[in-house]
Design an enzyme around this catalytic site. Structure first.
Site, PDB file in Angstrom:
ATOM      1  N   ASP A  50      21.001  41.752  14.656  1.00 22.43           N
ATOM      2  CA  ASP A  50      22.406  42.077  14.951  1.00 22.43           C
ATOM      3  C   ASP A  50      23.224  40.789  15.106  1.00 22.43           C
ATOM      4  O   ASP A  50      24.450  40.822  15.217  1.00 22.43           O
ATOM      5  CB  ASP A  50      22.544  43.003  16.169  1.00 22.43           C
ATOM      6  CG  ASP A  50      21.963  42.401  17.432  1.00 22.43           C
ATOM      7  OD1 ASP A  50      21.362  41.305  17.366  1.00 22.43           O
ATOM      8  OD2 ASP A  50      22.098  43.032  18.503  1.00 22.43           O
ATOM      9  N   SER A  51      22.544  39.633  15.030  1.00 23.16           N
ATOM     10  CA  SER A  51      23.246  38.353  14.938  1.00 23.16           C
ATOM     11  C   SER A  51      24.160  38.331  13.716  1.00 23.16           C
ATOM     12  O   SER A  51      25.076  37.518  13.630  1.00 23.16           O
ATOM     13  CB  SER A  51      22.245  37.192  14.870  1.00 23.16           C
ATOM     14  OG  SER A  51      21.270  37.440  13.881  1.00 23.16           O
ATOM     15  N   ASP A  89      17.515  45.498  13.382  1.00 27.63           N
ATOM     16  CA  ASP A  89      17.920  45.564  14.796  1.00 27.63           C
ATOM     17  C   ASP A  89      18.703  46.831  15.091  1.00 27.63           C
ATOM     18  O   ASP A  89      19.567  47.231  14.300  1.00 27.63           O
ATOM     19  CB  ASP A  89      18.840  44.373  15.111  1.00 27.63           C
ATOM     20  CG  ASP A  89      18.205  43.378  16.049  1.00 27.63           C
ATOM     21  OD1 ASP A  89      17.207  43.716  16.721  1.00 27.63           O
ATOM     22  OD2 ASP A  89      18.725  42.243  16.107  1.00 27.63           O
ATOM     23  N   LYS A 119      14.020  47.048  15.820  1.00 28.57           N
ATOM     24  CA  LYS A 119      13.874  46.205  17.015  1.00 28.57           C
ATOM     25  C   LYS A 119      14.947  46.590  18.016  1.00 28.57           C
ATOM     26  O   LYS A 119      16.071  46.914  17.628  1.00 28.57           O
ATOM     27  CB  LYS A 119      14.003  44.717  16.657  1.00 28.57           C
ATOM     28  CG  LYS A 119      14.009  43.808  17.888  1.00 28.57           C
ATOM     29  CD  LYS A 119      13.809  42.354  17.550  1.00 28.57           C
ATOM     30  CE  LYS A 119      15.070  41.597  17.203  1.00 28.57           C
ATOM     31  NZ  LYS A 119      16.114  41.593  18.244  1.00 28.57           N
ATOM     32  N   GLU A 121      16.376  45.573  22.243  1.00 32.71           N
ATOM     33  CA  GLU A 121      16.299  44.641  23.379  1.00 32.71           C
ATOM     34  C   GLU A 121      16.029  45.396  24.676  1.00 32.71           C
ATOM     35  O   GLU A 121      16.617  46.464  24.910  1.00 32.71           O
ATOM     36  CB  GLU A 121      17.616  43.858  23.499  1.00 32.71           C
ATOM     37  CG  GLU A 121      17.859  42.957  22.306  1.00 32.71           C
ATOM     38  CD  GLU A 121      19.143  42.137  22.404  1.00 32.71           C
ATOM     39  OE1 GLU A 121      19.757  42.100  23.489  1.00 32.71           O
ATOM     40  OE2 GLU A 121      19.516  41.543  21.383  1.00 32.71           O
ATOM     41  N   GLU A 188      12.821  35.446  23.623  1.00 28.16           N
ATOM     42  CA  GLU A 188      13.924  34.522  23.324  1.00 28.16           C
ATOM     43  C   GLU A 188      14.332  33.737  24.572  1.00 28.16           C
ATOM     44  O   GLU A 188      14.344  34.274  25.695  1.00 28.16           O
ATOM     45  CB  GLU A 188      15.132  35.315  22.784  1.00 28.16           C
ATOM     46  CG  GLU A 188      16.333  34.403  22.496  1.00 28.16           C
ATOM     47  CD  GLU A 188      17.430  35.037  21.669  1.00 28.16           C
ATOM     48  OE1 GLU A 188      17.279  36.197  21.232  1.00 28.16           O
ATOM     49  OE2 GLU A 188      18.447  34.348  21.458  1.00 28.16           O
TER      50      GLU A 188
END
Ligand code: KIV
Length: 279
Positions: A50-51, A89, A119, A121, A188
Site C-alpha cells: 500500500d506504499s 496489501d 498482507k 498490518e 518493519e
C-alpha cells in the site's frame, strides 16, 4: 470461495513458509507491469504494497490507498510476472472493523487479481482477521513492528523494540500472527537485536525492512532501492541505483534537443517510401 490457485507454477505461500531458516527470501515491492517484468526473474516474492499510495500516487501516508487502487496495481503486477509469489496489501479501512470485512476484502483482492496471498498490518489486535482469512483458504502475510497504517495514531514513524514493554508486545504480536496461521510476517522498523530474537522465536519466516540481517528474508520498496524516491529516503534503504539523476538528465537533454530542433532527427521521422524506414 476464493479462486483455486493450485494450478499455478508460481512460488506459492507454502513454498515461502518452507524457506524458514534457509537461504534468505528475496522480496521487493512492485506496482506496475514493466517493473514486475524486470523484477520477476530476480525475486522470490513481489509485494504490491500500500506504499503505492505514497510512491506512485503522491499521498502523504499509506492511508491514501483504496481497495480499488490495490486491485488495479495487483492486476498489473500479476500480468508482469510469472514466477514470483505475489502478495497484495490490504489497505487501511478494508479489514480492521471485523473478520467478516477482512474476509470479504481478501476474497475480492484474490478473485480480482489472482495473487497468491494478502498482507495486513497488526498482531494480537488482528489475529481474528488473519484466522478468518486463512480459514477461507487465502494465505496471509502478517506485518508487525512499525506499522505505516498506524503512523497518525502513533504520532509518526517510531522505531519499535526500544522499551521492555514494547519488546514484550512485539513477541505477543509475533506469536499471535503465527498462531493465527500466517505463512510469514514482515517485521518493519524494529531494533536489530529484537528482530533477530523474534526470528528465532517463531516458526514462520520473518521478512525484515529496517530490522535485521538475521531475518529469514528482506524487503525494500522498489522506488527507494533504485533511487527514484524524491522525498526523504529512510535510513534502512540502500540505493542500488540512482534513477532520479538518470531521469532528470534524460529530461534535460530532451528539453535541450527539442528547443534546438535537434530532436526529432533523421532516424525518428518517416520518409514517403516505407522501405527506407527502420521498423
Ligand atoms: O506497503 C509496503 O510497501 C510495505 C513494505 C514496506 C513491507 O508494507
Amino acid at each position: 470461495m476464493a479462486r483455486d490457485l493450485s494450478t499455478s507454477n508460481r512460488i506459492g505461500a507454502e513454498d515461502i513458509r518452507r524457506r524458514k531458516g534457509g537461504v534468505p527470501i528475496v522480496c521487493l515491492t512492485a506496482y506496475t507491469y514493466p517493473v514486475a517484468r524486470m523484477l520477476d526473474p530476480h525475486v522470490d516474492l513481489l509485494l504490491v504494497g500500500d506504499s503505492v499510495a505514497m510512491v506512485l500516487h503522491g499521498h502523504a501516508t499509506t492511508l491514501g490507498a483504496s481497495l480499488e487502487m490495490m486491485i488495479a496495481h495487483g492486476q498489473a503486477v500479476m500480468r508482469g510476472s510469472t514466477k514470483a509469489c505475489v502478495v497484495v496489501d490490504m489497505p487501511a479501512g478494508s479489514y480492521e472493523a471485523s473478520a467478516a470485512d477482512a474476509v470479504a476484502s481478501a476474497r475480492r483482492i484474490v478473485n480480482e487479481t489472482g495473487c497468491q496471498a494478502v498482507k495486513l498490518e497488526g498482531g494480537v489486535d488482528m489475529a481474528a482477521q488473519i484466522t478468518a482469512i486463512v480459514a477461507e483458504g487465502i494465505p496471509v502475510m502478517g506485518h508487525i513492528g512499525l506499522q505505516p497504517q498506524s503512523v497518525e495514531k502513533d504520532g509518526g514513524y517510531k522505531i519499535k523494540g526500544r522499551t521492555r514493554e514494547n519488546v514484550e508486545a512485539l513477541f505477543r504480536d509475533a506469536e499471535a500472527v503465527e498462531k493465527a496461521g500466517a505463512f510469514s510476517v514482515v517485521i518493519e522498523g524494529t531494533v536489530e537485536a529484537v528482530a533477530s530474537d523474534l526470528t528465532l522465536h517463531i516458526s514462520i519466516p520473518t521478512i525484515g525492512i529496517g530490522a535485521s540481517a538475521d531475518c529469514d528474508g528482506q524487503i525494500l520498496v522498489i522506488d527507494d532501492m533504485i533511487g527514484m524516491t524524491v522525498d526523504r529516503v529512510p535510513k534502512f534503504v540502500k540505493e542500488y541505483a540512482n534513477l532520479r539523476d538518470t531521469i532528470s538528465d534524460a529530461a534535460a537533454r530532451y528539453a535541450t534537443e527539442v528547443r534546438s530542433r535537434a530532436f526529432p532527427g533523421r532516424d525518428h521521422v518517416f520518409s514517403a517510401t516505407s522501405g527506407k524506414d527502420k521498423t
